[in-house]
Design a protein around this motif. Structure first.
Motif, short mmCIF file in Angstrom:
data_model
loop_
_atom_site.label_atom_id
_atom_site.label_comp_id
_atom_site.label_asym_id
_atom_site.label_seq_id
_atom_site.Cartn_x
_atom_site.Cartn_y
_atom_site.Cartn_z
N THR A 57 35.86 49.22 36.52
CA THR A 57 35.26 47.94 36.85
C THR A 57 35.55 47.59 38.30
O THR A 57 34.65 47.24 39.07
N ASN A 68 32.74 47.67 41.28
CA ASN A 68 32.50 46.41 41.97
C ASN A 68 32.83 46.51 43.44
O ASN A 68 32.13 45.97 44.29
N ASN A 75 34.30 37.68 41.47
CA ASN A 75 33.68 38.36 40.33
C ASN A 75 34.09 39.82 40.22
O ASN A 75 33.52 40.56 39.41
N SER A 132 34.84 41.00 36.71
CA SER A 132 33.82 40.96 35.66
C SER A 132 32.63 41.78 36.13
O SER A 132 32.33 41.85 37.32
N SER A 149 33.06 45.58 30.36
CA SER A 149 32.04 44.98 29.51
C SER A 149 31.58 45.94 28.41
O SER A 149 31.37 45.53 27.27
N GLY A 206 38.43 39.65 27.29
CA GLY A 206 37.65 38.59 27.93
C GLY A 206 38.53 37.56 28.60
O GLY A 206 38.30 37.15 29.75
N GLN A 253 40.09 38.98 31.71
CA GLN A 253 39.13 38.98 32.81
C GLN A 253 39.00 37.60 33.44
O GLN A 253 38.93 37.45 34.65
N ALA A 254 38.96 36.59 32.58
CA ALA A 254 38.78 35.23 33.09
C ALA A 254 39.96 34.82 33.96
O ALA A 254 39.79 34.27 35.05
N GLY A 277 40.06 36.90 37.14
CA GLY A 277 38.94 36.48 37.98
C GLY A 277 39.26 35.20 38.71
O GLY A 277 38.97 35.06 39.90
N GLY A 302 33.53 32.04 36.23
CA GLY A 302 34.60 33.02 36.08
C GLY A 302 35.28 32.86 34.73
O GLY A 302 35.47 33.81 34.00
N ALA A 321 33.65 34.23 31.52
CA ALA A 321 33.59 35.65 31.17
C ALA A 321 34.10 35.87 29.76
O ALA A 321 33.65 36.75 29.03
N ALA A 323 31.83 36.28 26.48
CA ALA A 323 31.13 37.47 26.03
C ALA A 323 31.33 37.71 24.55
O ALA A 323 30.40 37.96 23.80
#
Lengths: 300, 530
Positions: free
Chosen positions: A75, A79, A228, A231, A253, A273, A276-277, A280, B13, B16, B19
């Motif tokens: 990822t 990115n 980002n 993600s 993902s 998830g 990631q949040a 991020g 952000g 995410a 999902a």
């Protein structure tokens, strides 16, 4: 001015805000209720409330999973490369478009450049496989008829990376110009005229007027992109990726899709998830901070 | 992707995380009232899952067509049950079902899956209705139709949590070769792995199809139909204990990754790949699209495939004959194992797992529906249509009438997907099942299909039966079946010198991702059984 009067005068503005705020509450904040799944042994049939708390077991399982690190690396790698390859593309395109003086040609080029953005990745995937297949792809058929060897654009990981990145540029560069073009129109025309009178060539004008003029936009977009980094969209790696290049194409993902929707391990998917949040958010704040220090431009 | 409002990006952000959770937020549970309260005095209702293959003729849908109307009229009205079909895309079978089950409220009363792992997971989490008492009370015809042998496959730890469909023929795979190419080169029909190899080399060197260098001697994909016949022929004989412990059942298919000989099989594939004898892009072709195209355009010399797949209307054989009217395929069985047998896997005697969610209030109607389907000639009608219009009976076996009008063809739409209690046409004997299978195709193909069916049942390797589910298989099945394919692909595509290193590292990854957990659990399960 009292609140009542202020509100009476401006109530239309607030009325307009109701829809977007409702959207955020329903689709962005409401589902955060589900974040607790990350800390529960989620059972389909008992639901979120009825499942048992397991503390950080889900996190332990994810962090012990070899695929998690692989997909995390991919990822970040995809990115980061995307940032290098795809970030400058719309900027350069926008400046080129801005320099065009023939209006109809400019409009036509813009439209043509926008179109790929509206094609779904599934269809782009189909096109890519028709074009770049090793044995039956059009490009390789051409290469082979010219006496070259076939190039494994899709099945060798490094070639695949190039295919992946350039497809991304093709799909998004045109659309990405919109913000820059909007910013460009905000530059005072007199600056260009004055520079021209002083004998500045086109390149000098671009370097010293155009680019500084849209620097805030560039920085803002860069910060957003950095935020980002962790993600990644699902469709592009999923449809362009294949079994032979999973080493690179498997990202967070697709990992979440596989363990969550396909295997039904919602706890683990939610852990990823949430991870990631949080990461991020950290990235975004860090990028913003650095930018504030270096260039005095920031979004917060 | 970048869009104005920068501060909103923060929320983005955070989002995410949605999902996986957005689908679950509406997850208020109400599994309170469960099945057993009959409720037949009032009009009942019944929601039934149906596969949507996206191929419905104009004006029809998977949930509204001639056969769904038939069900409504013939079963719904007399029993005063309001029947509704809920379409689920075939390719998203498991993912959609997971979402429906988690929602609790919208889930149909009859759902099904081919995936044993998914069934076991639902049963383990307590989301399914125990059907034993209902079967005894409302399902005499169904019980008789399926028999104890099939029904046992639907049990989880001894409880009948699902009704397994009955499979009419268990054979899966056959291989095919271009007879016209063999004739042109004066070659015999290959009957061993080595003869096949020589044939492939000849196809490549002499290009009998005049493809201009585009010849694909052996059509390959990364779908089981193409690689399993080859791979299983390399598997060494094992004891019953080894077979139980070393087999890995992932998403309802037995994978031989740990069985002795698997490495040799992949190495052979590597040899074929490096010598240019198989499709270069086989790793990209999971759904056989490219293979079908290539067979159709006459580039492929030989290939393995499901015993029926190429014979369907507009399938690969039809395409091939359109493009090359002189082409002839012969069904062959070349892959030979160390004992000289043509061993290949066959399916379990059951098809999909039909389940009634615990939240359903219509479990009685569900069993009544399945019982109705198993009684009289209802299944016959659903699968074959109307006698005289769609088929004629010969010795009690329906023979398809060729060249149906569009209207008649449309009436048959979705039959296989509505007749959920059976995979294929089922009669009182295996011979009749086979005959019915063959005669459902067009007359020109019936000879080769009969042979293909025969080959697919030769030296059958039956799936390993485990009386208790292996939990690690439900958990890691999806991931590992993907890893196994990756192992085959990566190891086959490297140069022969790199083969060992690549194979070992992929195998290590496989074992670490759950392969070892399955092995351990299977060893424990075996000693328990003793």
């Amino acid at each position: 001015m009292g609140y009542a009067r202020y509100f009476r005068r401006n109530w239309q503005m607030y009325a307009l805000l109701v829809l977007p705020i409702t959207f955020f509450i329903i689709f962005k904040y409401g589902p955060m209720y589900g974040v607790q799944i990350a800390f529960k042994d989620f059972n389909f049939f008992r639901g979120i409330g009825g499942s048992e708390w397991i503390g950080l077991d889900g996190f332990r399982e994810v962090f012990a999973n070899h695929d998690f690190y692989l997909t995390l690396r991919n990822t970040l790698m995809l990115n980061f490369l995307d940032l290098i390859v795809s970030f400058p593309a719309p900027l350069i395109l926008a400046i080129m478009l801005f320099e065009l003086k023939v209006v109809w040609f400019k409009k036509l080029s813009q439209t043509i450049l926008y179109i790929p953005h509206f094609i779904s990745w599934v269809i782009i995937g189909g096109i890519v496989y028709q074009l770049f297949g090793t044995q039956s792809g059009m490009i390789n058929n051409l290469l082979m008829s010219l006496g070259f060897d076939a190039v494994p654009f899709l099945s060798e990981k490094n070639y695949w990376l190039i295919t992946y990145l350039l497809t991304g540029v093709w799909q998004s560069a045109g659309w990405g110009t919109i913000l820059y073009l909007a910013a460009l129109t905000g530059i005072n025309k007199e600056l260009f005229e004055a520079a021209e009178v002083d004998g500045a060539g086109r390149l000098k004008r671009i370097l010293h007027i155009t680019i500084p003029g849209i620097k805030p936009t560039i920085v803002t977009l860069l910060i957003i992109n950095l935020g980002n980094m962790i993600s990644i969209g699902f469709e592009r790696p999923f449809v362009i990726g294949n079994l032979a290049v999973r080493e690179y194409s498997d990202v967070l993902s697709t990992f979440v899709y596989r363990i969550g929707l396909e295997s039904g391990q919602y706890t683990l998917a939610t852990v990823v998830g949430l991870f990631q949040a949080v990461v991020g958010l950290i990235f975004l704040l860090a990028a913003n901070y650095i930018s504030k220090k270096l260039t005095d431009e920031s979004i917060l | 992707m970048a869009n104005g409002h920068s501060k909103g990006k923060l929320a983005l952000g955070l989002s995410a995380v949605l999902a996986s959770s957005v689908l679950l937020s509406a997850c208020s549970q109400n599994n309170s009232t469960s099945a057993s309260d009959g409720g037949s005095e009032q009009a009942g209702s019944l929601k039934i899952e149906v596969f949507d293959r996206g191929n419905a003729p104009a004006g029809l849908t998977a949930s509204d067509n001639f056969l769904t109307d038939y069900v409504k009229e013939s079963f719904g009205q007399p029993n005063n049950i309001d029947v509704e079909f809920v379409p689920i895309p075939r390719s998203e079978e498991v993912t959609k079902l997971n979402v429906l089950m988690a929602s609790g409220t919208d889930v149909p009363d009859i759902v099904f899956t081919y995936d044993s792992g998914t069934f076991n997971k639902y049963a383990e989490q307590g989301g399914l209705t125990d059907l034993t008492p209902l079967l005894d009370e409302y399902g005499p015809n169904l019980k008789a139709f399926l028999g104890e042998d099939t029904l046992k496959y639907g049990q989880y730890e001894g409880v009948q949590y699902s009704i397994p469909a009955k499979r009419s023929t268990v054979g899966k795979y056959a291989s095919f070769v271009r007879q016209d190419w063999l004739d042109k080169l004066g070659l015999p029909v290959p009957t061993t792995t080595e003869e096949l190899y020589n044939t492939l080399v000849a196809f490549k060197e002499k290009d009998p199809g005049e493809t201009g260098g585009k010849v694909i001697p052996l059509g390959m994909t990364i779908a089981p139909g193409q690689y399993e016949s080859l791979i299983w022929s390399f598997i060494q004989p094992v004891t019953e204990q080894e077979r139980f412990e070393l087999t890995q059942t992932l998403s309802s298919r037995d994978y031989p990754v740990l069985l002795p000989g698997f490495k040799d099989a992949v190495q052979y594939l590597n040899k074929l790949y490096n010598e240019g004898l198989i499709s270069k892009d086989f790793a990209l072709d999971e759904n056989k699209e490219t293979l079908t195209q290539n067979i159709g355009s006459g580039l492929v010399g030989a290939f393995s495939e499901d015993n029926d797949n190429i014979f369907y209307p507009e399938g690969a054989y039809d395409l091939l004959l359109q493009n090359h009217p002189d082409a002839v395929l012969t069904a062959i069985d070349p892959y030979t194992n160390s004992e000289g047998k043509h061993a290949k896997p066959v399916a379990a005697p059951n098809g999909m797992y039909i389940m009634v969610p615990k939240s359903s209030e219509h479990a009685v109607e569900a069993i009544k529906y399945l019982d109705w389907m198993a009684s009289e000639d209802h299944l016959m009608y659903i699968q074959n249509g109307i006698e005289g219009e769609h088929y004629t009976l010969e010795d009690g076996v329906p023979v398809a009438i060729p060249n149906l009008s569009a209207e008649s063809t449309n009436k048959l739409m979705g039959g296989g997907d509505i007749g959920i209690i059976a995979n294929g046409r089922i009669f009182e004997s295996q011979e009749k099942n086979n005959e019915a299978f063959v005669k459902s195709f067009k007359p020109d193909y019936q000879d080769i299909i009969a042979k293909s069916l025969d080959i697919s049942n030769t030296d059958a390797i039956e799936p390993v039966y485990t009386s208790r589910p292996i939990e690690a298989e439900s958990k890691y099945g999806t991931t590992l079946s993907e890893k196994a394919k990756q192992l085959i692909v990566k190891s086959a595509m490297v140069s022969p010198a790199e083969f060992d290193a690549t194979y070992e590292s992929m195998l290590k990854d496989y074992m670490g991702s759950g392969g070892q957990a399955i092995l351990d659990e299977r060893k424990a399960a075996y000693s328990e059984q003793q």
